[in-house]
Write a protein that holds these residues in place. Structure first.
Motif, PDB file in Angstrom:
ATOM      1  N   LYS A   2      77.120 -25.374 -23.561  1.00  0.00           N
ATOM      2  CA  LYS A   2      76.102 -24.526 -24.167  1.00  0.00           C
ATOM      3  C   LYS A   2      74.749 -25.235 -24.114  1.00  0.00           C
ATOM      4  N   THR A   3      73.704 -24.449 -23.978  1.00  0.00           N
ATOM      5  CA  THR A   3      72.367 -25.006 -23.862  1.00  0.00           C
ATOM      6  C   THR A   3      71.406 -24.228 -24.744  1.00  0.00           C
ATOM      7  N   LEU A   4      70.599 -24.970 -25.468  1.00  0.00           N
ATOM      8  CA  LEU A   4      69.563 -24.395 -26.318  1.00  0.00           C
ATOM      9  C   LEU A   4      68.208 -24.684 -25.682  1.00  0.00           C
ATOM     10  N   ALA A  34      63.215 -18.854 -28.427  1.00  0.00           N
ATOM     11  CA  ALA A  34      64.461 -19.617 -28.319  1.00  0.00           C
ATOM     12  C   ALA A  34      65.514 -18.828 -27.546  1.00  0.00           C
ATOM     13  N   PHE A  36      69.670 -19.274 -25.816  1.00  0.00           N
ATOM     14  CA  PHE A  36      70.911 -20.015 -25.943  1.00  0.00           C
ATOM     15  C   PHE A  36      71.938 -19.427 -24.983  1.00  0.00           C
ATOM     16  N   ARG A  75      77.121 -26.008 -36.634  1.00  0.00           N
ATOM     17  CA  ARG A  75      75.828 -25.362 -36.858  1.00  0.00           C
ATOM     18  C   ARG A  75      75.843 -24.580 -38.173  1.00  0.00           C
TER      19      ARG A  75
END
Length: 106
Positions: A2-4, A34, A36, A75
């Motif tokens: 996963k990438t933010l 943002a 994700f 999170r």
């Protein structure tokens, strides 16, 4: 993984190009600046190069962060919408308690 991707870019034209690039890579837009989603190491590197070229010498900051599943499970998400703040607050406490319990267990 996963990438933010989070960005703060004052110029609209550049900010829109960053927005489109993130969408092109299949990331989900979840807040104003943002994104994700799932990206391989190579795709994340491609995106970072594209965003670096897009930003060029213009003012701005782009943060690209890979997140492993273990950290993603820790999170905390706090959401309040108008009119149902009490229900959202209760849901938040329940979700946080569940995550803390899960984190302690393993």
């Amino acid at each position: 993984m996963k990438t933010l991707v989070i960005y703060d870019i004052p110029e609209d034209k550049i900010r829109n190009k960053v927005f489109e690039a993130c969408k092109d890579y299949g990331l989900e837009h979840f807040q104003y600046s943002a994104f994700f989603g799932q990206l391989s190491h190579n795709r994340r590197e491609e995106l970072s190069q594209r965003l670096r070229r897009t930003l060029g010498e213009k003012e701005g900051k782009i943060f690209i962060c890979p997140i492993c599943d273990k950290d993603l499970n820790l999170r905390i998400e706090i959401t309040v919408t108008s009119g149902d703040a009490d229900a959202e607050e209760i849901d938040r406490h329940v979700r946080e308690a569940g995550r803390r319990k899960k984190a302690r267990a393993g």
